[in-house]
Each structure stands twice: as C-alpha cells, then as structure tokens.
Design a protein around this motif. Structure first.
Motif, PDB file in Angstrom:
ATOM      1  N   MET A 128       0.830  -1.206   0.000  1.00 54.07           N
ATOM      2  CA  MET A 128       0.000   0.000   0.000  1.00 54.07           C
ATOM      3  C   MET A 128       0.864   1.255   0.000  1.00 54.07           C
ATOM      4  O   MET A 128       0.557   2.231  -0.689  1.00 54.07           O
ATOM      5  CB  MET A 128      -0.943  -0.009   1.192  1.00 54.07           C
ATOM      6  CG  MET A 128      -1.988  -1.095   1.094  1.00 54.07           C
ATOM      7  SD  MET A 128      -3.082  -1.043   2.528  1.00 54.07           S
ATOM      8  CE  MET A 128      -3.343  -2.776   2.780  1.00 54.07           C
ATOM      9  N   ASP A 129       1.946   1.227   0.755  1.00 54.78           N
ATOM     10  CA  ASP A 129       2.859   2.370   0.792  1.00 54.78           C
ATOM     11  C   ASP A 129       3.492   2.605  -0.574  1.00 54.78           C
ATOM     12  O   ASP A 129       3.598   3.744  -1.030  1.00 54.78           O
ATOM     13  CB  ASP A 129       3.957   2.159   1.836  1.00 54.78           C
ATOM     14  CG  ASP A 129       3.440   2.241   3.263  1.00 54.78           C
ATOM     15  OD1 ASP A 129       2.317   2.766   3.473  1.00 54.78           O
ATOM     16  OD2 ASP A 129       4.144   1.754   4.175  1.00 54.78           O
ATOM     17  N   LEU A 130       3.901   1.540  -1.235  1.00 55.75           N
ATOM     18  CA  LEU A 130       4.517   1.661  -2.557  1.00 55.75           C
ATOM     19  C   LEU A 130       3.515   2.232  -3.563  1.00 55.75           C
ATOM     20  O   LEU A 130       3.873   3.057  -4.408  1.00 55.75           O
ATOM     21  CB  LEU A 130       5.048   0.302  -3.023  1.00 55.75           C
ATOM     22  CG  LEU A 130       5.860   0.291  -4.313  1.00 55.75           C
ATOM     23  CD1 LEU A 130       7.007   1.295  -4.261  1.00 55.75           C
ATOM     24  CD2 LEU A 130       6.379  -1.111  -4.590  1.00 55.75           C
ATOM     25  N   ALA A 131       2.271   1.816  -3.466  1.00 59.18           N
ATOM     26  CA  ALA A 131       1.230   2.349  -4.358  1.00 59.18           C
ATOM     27  C   ALA A 131       1.091   3.856  -4.172  1.00 59.18           C
ATOM     28  O   ALA A 131       0.970   4.607  -5.146  1.00 59.18           O
ATOM     29  CB  ALA A 131      -0.099   1.649  -4.097  1.00 59.18           C
ATOM     30  N   ARG A 132       1.137   4.318  -2.948  1.00 56.95           N
ATOM     31  CA  ARG A 132       1.033   5.760  -2.692  1.00 56.95           C
ATOM     32  C   ARG A 132       2.263   6.502  -3.205  1.00 56.95           C
ATOM     33  O   ARG A 132       2.142   7.611  -3.718  1.00 56.95           O
ATOM     34  CB  ARG A 132       0.834   6.026  -1.211  1.00 56.95           C
ATOM     35  CG  ARG A 132      -0.523   5.519  -0.733  1.00 56.95           C
ATOM     36  CD  ARG A 132      -1.089   6.363   0.376  1.00 56.95           C
ATOM     37  NE  ARG A 132      -2.258   5.732   0.957  1.00 56.95           N
ATOM     38  CZ  ARG A 132      -3.492   5.930   0.525  1.00 56.95           C
ATOM     39  NH1 ARG A 132      -3.706   6.706  -0.496  1.00 56.95           N
ATOM     40  NH2 ARG A 132      -4.516   5.335   1.103  1.00 56.95           N
ATOM     41  N   VAL A 133       3.430   5.878  -3.097  1.00 50.39           N
ATOM     42  CA  VAL A 133       4.662   6.505  -3.587  1.00 50.39           C
ATOM     43  C   VAL A 133       4.574   6.772  -5.089  1.00 50.39           C
ATOM     44  O   VAL A 133       5.025   7.808  -5.576  1.00 50.39           O
ATOM     45  CB  VAL A 133       5.902   5.636  -3.250  1.00 50.39           C
ATOM     46  CG1 VAL A 133       7.129   6.086  -4.025  1.00 50.39           C
ATOM     47  CG2 VAL A 133       6.170   5.673  -1.751  1.00 50.39           C
ATOM     48  N   VAL A 134       3.979   5.833  -5.849  1.00 51.57           N
ATOM     49  CA  VAL A 134       3.882   6.019  -7.306  1.00 51.57           C
ATOM     50  C   VAL A 134       2.660   6.849  -7.708  1.00 51.57           C
ATOM     51  O   VAL A 134       2.452   7.087  -8.888  1.00 51.57           O
ATOM     52  CB  VAL A 134       3.914   4.677  -8.079  1.00 51.57           C
ATOM     53  CG1 VAL A 134       5.238   3.972  -7.864  1.00 51.57           C
ATOM     54  CG2 VAL A 134       2.746   3.783  -7.716  1.00 51.57           C
ATOM     55  N   GLY A 135       1.863   7.287  -6.730  1.00 49.56           N
ATOM     56  CA  GLY A 135       0.808   8.242  -7.026  1.00 49.56           C
ATOM     57  C   GLY A 135      -0.627   7.796  -6.831  1.00 49.56           C
ATOM     58  O   GLY A 135      -1.548   8.535  -7.181  1.00 49.56           O
TER      59      GLY A 135
END
Length: 151
Positions: free
Chosen positions: A120-127
């Motif tokens: 979930m954190d990685l998804a937010r990092v990419v936007g």
C-alpha cells in the motif's frame, strides 16, 4: 414592509461573446469514465457491471500497455488498477501516468490481492489515491469511486 428588488434575466447578452463551445456542453453532460485495468476478466466484468449500473461509463484493459493507451487517448476520470498485469504492471503504469502532464491529474485506485502495508505504501509513492484489497466489496468500491469523483 421593505421592498425587494428583482433582476430580470434576458438573453440579450448572447451576442456579447459569451458563447460556450458545444464540446463543453456535451462533456458536461457525459457520465464520468472509469478505466478498469485488470488481467482477471471476472474482476473487470464485476467492477464494470457495478459501475455502469451506478451511471458511470467504463473502459477495460487486460494489460498495462493497453490501459496506458486508453488512459492517454480517452482521458478517463479515474483508473481502477490491478498491481500484477502483463506488459506493464500497475506500479509502472501509475508512475508513468502521473509523470505526464497530460494525465497526471487522473486519480488511481489500486485493486490488488496484495494487502501488506508495504504494498500500500509503494502504491502511494507512485501516485495512487486509494488501495483496495481483493476480494472486492462492490459497495465499498463504489463508495470510494464516488468519493474520488465527487458523485
């Protein structure tokens, strides 16, 4: 008793350069378009059926490259995106989508079987604006779509 003033509205200003192009009118009347990008046909069908029933227009893609072509060409109001897809995975898609000025403002909701906080954190990092874990609750999905699109 105080007098109230009224203003009469007329169309006399119609020739004063206050035109609104026909394309703007038609775009304002069209339902929001949601791009559903998932390699699972059952998910695309379930989500598409639910969104169309709620009044949305849908586009579907089974891989990341097709989804990107649709996003660039159609400019959907929102993208529902699986993380694991052939061609271009969801993370790469989201990064590319938000790297282009033409598509940077299209919100993304990830729909994935991966539910770890790091995912979930990685998804937010990419936007990504939101992240839903499969199996999907159709009512919750619709609620989140409506929240992001303001409908």
């Amino acid at each position: 008793m105080p007098q109230s003033s009224t203003t009469a509205l007329t169309f006399s200003d119609a020739g004063a350069g206050l035109s609104w192009p026909m394309d703007d009118w038609s775009a304002a009347l069209e339902p929001p378009t949601v791009l559903i990008a998932d390699d699972d046909e059952d998910i695309r069908d379930l989500v598409g059926t639910r969104l169309r029933a709620a009044g949305y227009r849908t586009l579907t893609a089974s891989d990341g490259r097709t989804a990107m072509a649709l996003a660039v060409g159609e400019r959907p109001s929102l993208v529902l995106l699986d993380v694991c897809m052939p061609g271009l995975d969801g993370l790469g898609f989201c990064y590319e989508l938000h790297s282009s000025p033409e598509t940077a403002n299209i919100p993304v909701i990830f729909i994935s079987g991966r539910g770890e906080p790091a995912d979930m954190d990685l998804a937010r990092v990419v936007g990504a604006e939101d992240y839903l874990i499969k199996p999907l609750d159709p009512a919750e999905l619709l609620r989140r779509v409506q929240l992001l699109l303001g409908h």
